[in-house]
Scaffold this motif. Structure first.
Motif, PDB file in Angstrom:
ATOM      1  N   ARG A  30       0.866  -1.182   0.000  1.00 11.66           N
ATOM      2  CA  ARG A  30       0.000   0.000   0.000  1.00 11.66           C
ATOM      3  C   ARG A  30       0.899   1.227   0.000  1.00 11.66           C
ATOM      4  N   GLU A  96      -3.179   6.435  -4.098  1.00  8.64           N
ATOM      5  CA  GLU A  96      -2.922   5.216  -3.332  1.00  8.64           C
ATOM      6  C   GLU A  96      -2.818   4.043  -4.300  1.00  8.64           C
ATOM      7  N   GLN A  98      -2.595  -0.041  -4.194  1.00 16.59           N
ATOM      8  CA  GLN A  98      -2.746  -1.234  -3.367  1.00 16.59           C
ATOM      9  C   GLN A  98      -2.508  -2.470  -4.223  1.00 16.59           C
TER      10      GLN A  98
END
Length: 126
Positions: A30, A96, A98
């Motif tokens: 992450r 972000e 992930q």
């Protein structure tokens, strides 16, 4: 992202190293990138990623910009991905990334390799 000038702008990543012929960073599953976006017009997020996980041809990843997420499949080689991002108040965008991780021999949990990320205005600034 791998040039060492990103202190304070990248989190959830390991120190830069030579990866696939580039100075880049592994994510830890992450990663968070803070990108400047001093514009009221729509922009494109341009991001270059790779995921060389042993024994897998693709790796799922989720890219979120200011809470809007997209699912993509990454390969072991560098690929550039472009996402349209809605207009935003001047300031910064939070990106972000992930992904699943693999355990490296040195004990690190490795997600994807991030080469570069930038915001490109879709309407020229006057």
């Amino acid at each position: 992202v791998g040039d060492g000038l990103d202190f304070g702008y990248a989190g959830g990543v390991y120190p830069a190293e030579e990866l696939l012929g580039r100075q880049a960073r592994w994510s830890a599953g992450r990663a968070l990138l803070r990108l400047g976006g001093n514009t009221h017009t729509p922009v494109a997020l341009v991001i270059r990623l790779a995921a060389p996980h042993q024994g897998r041809s693709t790796i799922p990843a989720r890219i979120c910009v200011e809470g809007i997420c997209r699912q993509i499949e990454l390969t072991a080689t560098w690929r550039t991905y472009t996402f349209i991002v809605a207009s935003h108040d001047p300031g910064t965008f939070l990106v972000e990334i992930q992904s699943p991780t693999l355990m490296a021999p040195d004990g690190r949990r490795l997600g994807v390799i991030i080469d570069r990320a930038s915001l490109v205005p879709l309407i020229p600034q006057q």
